[in-house]
Design a protein around this motif. Sequence first.
Motif, mmCIF file in Angstrom:
data_model
loop_
_atom_site.group_PDB
_atom_site.id
_atom_site.type_symbol
_atom_site.label_atom_id
_atom_site.label_comp_id
_atom_site.label_asym_id
_atom_site.label_seq_id
_atom_site.Cartn_x
_atom_site.Cartn_y
_atom_site.Cartn_z
ATOM 1 N N PHE A 387 0.812 -1.220 0.000
ATOM 2 C CA PHE A 387 0.000 0.000 0.000
ATOM 3 C C PHE A 387 0.845 1.269 0.000
ATOM 4 C CE2 PHE A 387 -3.079 -3.081 1.884
ATOM 5 C CZ PHE A 387 -4.033 -2.990 0.880
ATOM 6 N N GLU A 390 -0.806 4.257 -1.685
ATOM 7 C CA GLU A 390 -1.893 4.803 -0.884
ATOM 8 C C GLU A 390 -1.334 5.691 0.224
ATOM 9 O OE1 GLU A 390 -1.842 1.851 -2.177
ATOM 10 O OE2 GLU A 390 -3.836 1.070 -2.603
ATOM 11 N N SER A 393 -0.011 8.921 -1.095
ATOM 12 C CA SER A 393 -1.025 9.907 -1.454
ATOM 13 C C SER A 393 -1.603 10.553 -0.195
ATOM 14 C CB SER A 393 -2.118 9.264 -2.315
ATOM 15 O OG SER A 393 -3.074 8.628 -1.523
ATOM 16 N N VAL A 396 1.118 13.078 0.835
ATOM 17 C CA VAL A 396 1.173 14.222 -0.079
ATOM 18 C C VAL A 396 -0.038 15.142 0.129
ATOM 19 C CG1 VAL A 396 0.993 14.828 -2.518
ATOM 20 C CG2 VAL A 396 2.633 13.121 -1.789
ATOM 21 N N ALA A 397 -1.181 14.534 0.453
ATOM 22 C CA ALA A 397 -2.382 15.342 0.676
ATOM 23 C C ALA A 397 -2.197 16.288 1.853
ATOM 24 C CB ALA A 397 -3.590 14.433 0.913
ATOM 25 N N GLN A 398 -1.262 15.969 2.752
ATOM 26 C CA GLN A 398 -1.046 16.831 3.923
ATOM 27 C C GLN A 398 0.048 17.868 3.692
ATOM 28 O OE1 GLN A 398 -3.087 16.898 6.499
ATOM 29 N NE2 GLN A 398 -4.236 15.364 5.340
ATOM 30 N N GLN A 418 -6.370 8.060 7.158
ATOM 31 C CA GLN A 418 -6.604 7.880 5.718
ATOM 32 C C GLN A 418 -5.984 6.581 5.209
ATOM 33 O OE1 GLN A 418 -6.337 11.353 3.271
ATOM 34 N NE2 GLN A 418 -5.805 10.189 1.442
ATOM 35 N N GLN A 421 -8.008 3.643 6.165
ATOM 36 C CA GLN A 421 -9.220 3.547 5.361
ATOM 37 C C GLN A 421 -8.918 2.945 3.979
ATOM 38 O OE1 GLN A 421 -10.795 4.998 2.565
ATOM 39 N NE2 GLN A 421 -12.673 3.935 3.139
ATOM 40 N N MET A 422 -7.775 3.394 3.413
ATOM 41 C CA MET A 422 -7.478 2.977 2.034
ATOM 42 C C MET A 422 -6.897 1.571 1.953
ATOM 43 S SD MET A 422 -5.814 6.430 0.515
ATOM 44 C CE MET A 422 -5.993 6.139 -1.234
ATOM 45 N N ALA A 423 -6.200 1.158 3.010
ATOM 46 C CA ALA A 423 -5.498 -0.128 2.941
ATOM 47 C C ALA A 423 -6.462 -1.264 3.252
ATOM 48 C CB ALA A 423 -4.314 -0.117 3.915
ATOM 49 N N GLN A 424 -7.341 -1.559 2.333
ATOM 50 C CA GLN A 424 -8.265 -2.689 2.553
ATOM 51 C C GLN A 424 -8.535 -3.458 1.275
ATOM 52 O OE1 GLN A 424 -12.591 -1.382 2.735
ATOM 53 N NE2 GLN A 424 -11.621 0.264 3.867
ATOM 54 N N ARG B 45 -8.351 -7.970 -3.816
ATOM 55 C CA ARG B 45 -7.163 -7.343 -4.380
ATOM 56 C C ARG B 45 -6.861 -7.947 -5.744
ATOM 57 N NH1 ARG B 45 -3.848 -7.783 1.303
ATOM 58 N NH2 ARG B 45 -5.083 -6.196 2.364
ATOM 59 N N ARG B 59 -18.215 1.079 1.795
ATOM 60 C CA ARG B 59 -16.887 1.684 1.742
ATOM 61 C C ARG B 59 -16.976 3.104 1.178
ATOM 62 N NH1 ARG B 59 -11.572 -0.748 -1.458
ATOM 63 N NH2 ARG B 59 -10.260 1.082 -1.126
ATOM 64 N N PRO B 64 -13.248 9.286 2.747
ATOM 65 C CA PRO B 64 -13.122 10.746 2.645
ATOM 66 C C PRO B 64 -12.565 11.193 1.291
ATOM 67 C CG PRO B 64 -11.429 9.855 4.088
ATOM 68 C CD PRO B 64 -12.359 8.728 3.768
ATOM 69 N N SER B 243 -2.788 18.369 -2.420
ATOM 70 C CA SER B 243 -3.704 17.969 -1.362
ATOM 71 C C SER B 243 -5.030 17.482 -1.929
ATOM 72 C CB SER B 243 -3.935 19.136 -0.414
ATOM 73 O OG SER B 243 -4.574 18.693 0.736
ATOM 74 N N ASP B 244 -4.986 16.729 -3.021
ATOM 75 C CA ASP B 244 -6.191 16.171 -3.649
ATOM 76 C C ASP B 244 -7.192 17.231 -4.076
ATOM 77 O OD1 ASP B 244 -5.242 13.623 -3.415
ATOM 78 O OD2 ASP B 244 -6.300 13.175 -1.554
ATOM 79 N N LYS B 259 -3.106 2.649 -9.923
ATOM 80 C CA LYS B 259 -2.016 3.228 -9.133
ATOM 81 C C LYS B 259 -1.961 2.551 -7.775
ATOM 82 C CE LYS B 259 -0.445 7.617 -7.245
ATOM 83 N NZ LYS B 259 -0.942 8.949 -6.859
ATOM 84 N N PHE B 260 -3.117 2.469 -7.121
ATOM 85 C CA PHE B 260 -3.177 1.819 -5.823
ATOM 86 C C PHE B 260 -3.276 0.308 -6.019
ATOM 87 C CE2 PHE B 260 -5.503 5.897 -4.387
ATOM 88 C CZ PHE B 260 -4.309 6.564 -4.314
#
Lengths: 424, 294, 272
Positions: A387, A390, A393, A396-398, A418, A421-424, B45, B59, B64, B243-244, B259-260
Motif C-alpha cells: 500500500f 496509498e 497519497s 502528499v495530501a497533507q 486515511q 481507510q485505504m489499505a483494505q 485485491r 466503503r 473521505p 492535497s487532492d 495506481k493503488f
Amino acid sequence: MTRITTGWKRALVVALAGTSMFGISAASAANLTVWAWDANFNGATMQQAFDRYKANNPDDTIDIQIFDKAAMEQKLQAQLASGQTQGLPDIVLVEDYRAQKYLLSFPGAFEPLTDRIDYSGFAPYKVEVSTVDGQTYSVPFDSGVAGLFYRSDKLAEAGYEAADLEDITWDRLIEIGVDVKEKTGETLLPIDPNASDFFRMAMQSAGAWYFDADGNVTIADNAALKSALSTYQRILQAGISKPKNGWNEYTGSFTSGDTLATTTGVWMTATIKANPDQAGMWAVAPPPRLADVPESINATNLGGSSWYVLAAAPEKEKAIDFLSTIWAQDVDFYQEILVNQGAVGSLLAAREGEAYQAADDFFGGEPVWQNWSDWLGEIPPVKYGIFTEEADSAVVAQIPAITNGGNIDEIITTIDAQVRQMAQ
Amino acid sequence: MAHSHLARSEKINGWGFVMPALVLIGIFMIYPIVWSLWMSFQTGRGMQLSFGGLANITRLTQDPIFIRALTNTLIFLAIQVPVMLVLALLFANALNDSKLWGRGFFRTAIFLPCVTSLVAYSVIFKSMFAGDGIVNQTLLALNLIDVPIAWLADPFWAKVVIVTAITWRWTGYNMIFYLAAMQNIDRSIYEAARIDGVPAWARFWYLTVPMLKPVILFTSIISTIGTLQLFDEPNLITLGGPSDSTLTLSLYIYNLSFKFMPSFGYAATVSYVIVILVALLSILQFFAVRERRT
Amino acid sequence: MSNPVAFLGRTAQYVLLSIAAFVSVFPFFWMVLGATNTSPDIIRGRIAPGTALFDNIGKFLTQIDLPRVLFNSLFIAGVGSALTLIVASMAGYGFEMFRSRVRERVFSLLLLMLSIPFAALMIPLFIMMANLKLINTYQAIILPSIASIFIIFYFRQATKAFPHELRDAARIDGLKEWQIFFYVYMPVMRSTYAAATIIVFMANWNNYLWPLIVLQTNDMFTMTLAIAALNAGYTPDFGVIMVGAIIATLPTLVIFFLLQRRFVEGMLGAVK
C-alpha cells in the motif's frame, strides 16, 4: 460476425499489401519481447545486454517496447487483470515500490526465479523487495541509491567544501542553505509539493516505512516518519526551497542553475550530465540523515527497478537463461552500462570492475561510482508492502498543511486514518 | 388498411435505421457494462475477488477521498461548463457573419486547442503556469500582482488552472457544433429581423438561441458528462494535487485500478456514481429545458 | 458601417475574436518555437527561435517509423470515422424521425451508457477482444468505436432542424425511406456531417487509452502512442516531442481546413 471478420481481414490484406516491407518475418529462433519505460536508460541497457547474449545465441532476437512508465504499468495491470496472456511480454520492468503489489494481486502471473538465479551476488535490499513467501521473482536491475547532488562551484562561493557536506544531518543542510542564501542570494533546493520522494528517502534511511514487515500500518508511532515530516516543515520554513511542480519543472530547476542541490537517486546522473556546460561544477555527497532518529544513516534509496519474467511467457526458458547469463553474472556488462547509460546495477561484484574505479571529471574528478556503490551496500532493507502508493497519497495530501505550519502530531493522525481507510 | 400499412412501415424503418448501431452497441458495450456491474459487487485485491454484496457501497460512504473527489468534480462542473458554453456561443455568433474579415483564420485559431496532442498540451500548460512561468511573468509585468502566484502548489489556484485548461481546450470544439447548427438556420429570418430594426443582441437572444436549443441541450449534456468524467487535465497537469484539490472521480477510479492496490470492484462502484449523477442531472435538465414537441 | 452603433459592435466583435484567437494560438506558437529548441532550453522556458529544428526532426525520424505509424493512425481514424458517420447518422435520423415509446426508452438508456467511464469497461472489453482473437488488430480499435453514442446523440439533435416537409415531399415523390436518407437528408445536412467528421476524426486520431491496451507490437502503434512513448523516461527530449506534437496535429488540422468550407457554404445561404 465471422463474415465481417473475414471481410475485414481481406480488406486488411489489401491495405497492407502496399506496406508489406514492414511485416515481421517469422523467425525460427526465439524472439524475446521486453517492456520498459525509458529508451535511453533501461531500454538501452536491455539492448546492450542482449547484444552480449547474442554473441553466443546468434539466432535469437529481441523486441524492446518502450512505453511511458504510467502507461506501461496500466497496460500490464489491465492485461493481468483480464487473465489473458496473449500479447504479454516475456520480460517486464517493474519499479521496486510496486513489486509486492503486483506479486500479491496477481499470484501466479510472475515466474519465481529462486532456483535459477544466484541472489547472493545482489544487494540484499533489492532481493528483499521481490520476495514473497520465500520465493524471489526478480532479476534486480538499477539501484535507486540516493545521494545529495550539489553545485560545488556555487557552494564554494559561500565557503563550503566537499568535506562540509559529508555525512551531515538534514538540519545541518538547512543551516548551510540559510547561509548560502545570505551570502549568494541563491536558493538551495527545489521541492515538488506533489511528490513523496523526501519522505520515502528519509524513512528508508532509518530502515523504517509506512508499514512493518508484516504489512501492518505503522504510521501513528513511527519516529522516522514524524521526524521526516517535521524536517520537511523546517526546510520550507527556512526559505531555502522553491516549489516546483512535476518532473520537468523539478529537473529543469537544478539543471538550469535556478536551485543548487537536490537529494535523489543515482539515476538522475544522466539528466544532470545532459548539460555539458556544467561539467566540473557538480559534486555528490551521501544523502543527509535525520537528526533526531538514531537509526537514520547517511544512505538510502529512491526508486530503482527490476526485471520480471511472466509465468505465461512464450519464451520463458530463453528469457530466464538470458537474464541469468548476462544480468546475474556478467560483470563486464555492468561496466558497459555504467559508462554508456550511467546505470548503477545491483550486482555487487560489478563494483570491482574498471569503470567503477574511474574518476568522473563532470563531478570534479571524484571517483563517484565507487562512492555510489559504497552507499549502495549500506542501504537499510525495507519491506515496501502493498500500500505504498496509498500511504504516499495520504502524506502528499497533507503537504499544504505541513507547509502552512500545521501541528505534526495532528497531521500524523490524519494520515494514519486515511491510510487505514485505504489499505483494505 | 392504408393506416396500418403506414404504421408497419414506420416500425420497420424506425428499427431499420437504428439497428446497425444498436447491434454494435449491444456487442461492444452491453457485455462490458454487465461485467462491470457484476464487478461492483466484488471485493478483493487484483484478481483475488470474492462476492462482497454491498460492501463497496458501505466503503463509499466512509471514504473521505471519494467525498473529496466528488466535491471537486461537482465544483468543476458548476463553474466550468457554463463558462465554456457561453463563450463558445458568443464566439460562434461573432463568427457567423459573412461580412467578417478573417473569419477562416479566427475559426481555425479558436478550434486549434482541441486538436493538440495531449503530451504537448501538458508540457505547455505546466510550463506556462510554473512559478516563474510566462503567466506569472506577464501578471507581474502588468503590475496585477506583487508576488508570483503558486499556481500549481496552491489548492485554490490549481483548480483555477484546471478550469482554465479545460476551457481553453474545449471552447472551440463546442463552438463548432454551434456554428454548424447556425448554418441550418434560414438566413431570411435574420434579414427580416434586421430590416425590422431588431438590434443584434436581441437577434442573438430571441432568434439564434431558441433555434439552437437542441444543440445547446446536446452540448450541455455532453459537457456535463465530459466534466463528470474529467481525467486528462488533472492527470497531466496537477496529478490531482495539491492535497487532492484537483482529484476528480475519474482520476480516483484510475488510481483505484492502476495506481493503488487494484480494487477493480470498488473502482466500478465509483464509476456508477457518475452514471447516477448523470441520470439525476439529465432529469433536472429535462425539466429545465423541457422541449416542446412539434 | 456608417452607423456608429454598428461600428462599435463590429469593433467589439474583432476585439473578442482577436483575444480568443491569441489565447488559443499562443501555446501552439510555443510548441512551434519548442520544435526549434533543444530540450534543456525548453525546460528553461526559452521563448525564442532556436537552431535545433533539423536536429530534432532528425532524431524524431530515427526514433519513430513515421510512414508506418502514420499509416496505422490514418487507417484506423479514416475507416473508423467513415463507418461511424454512416452508422451513427442513420441511428440519429432513425431515433428522431421515427419516434416510438420503446425507442425513446432505448435512447435514454444509451445516454446513461455514455456516462460510464471507459476505465470501468476496459478490462471486460479486453477479455472480449482476446476471446474474439482480435488483440493487436485494427478491428479491435475500430469495432468498439463505430457506434458512437455521442455522435448518434449529435445527429439526433441536429436532425431536429431537418425540415419534415422535405421528407414528406420526397415520400410523395415515391422515394423509399433509405433513399430519402441518402439522397435528401445527407446532402441537406452536410454542415452537420462536416462538423461530425472533424469531431470523429479527431477523437479517433487522438484515442490513447484503448489502443495502448489492445495494441501489442511496435508495427501496429498509432501516432498518439508513438508520441506518448517519446515522453517516457527520466530525461525526455522535449524538442523531439514538440516535433512529434506538430506532426500529430497536422492531419486533424488539414481535415478541419478542408471541411470548414462547408460552413462557409452554409453561411452563403446554400442550405435552404
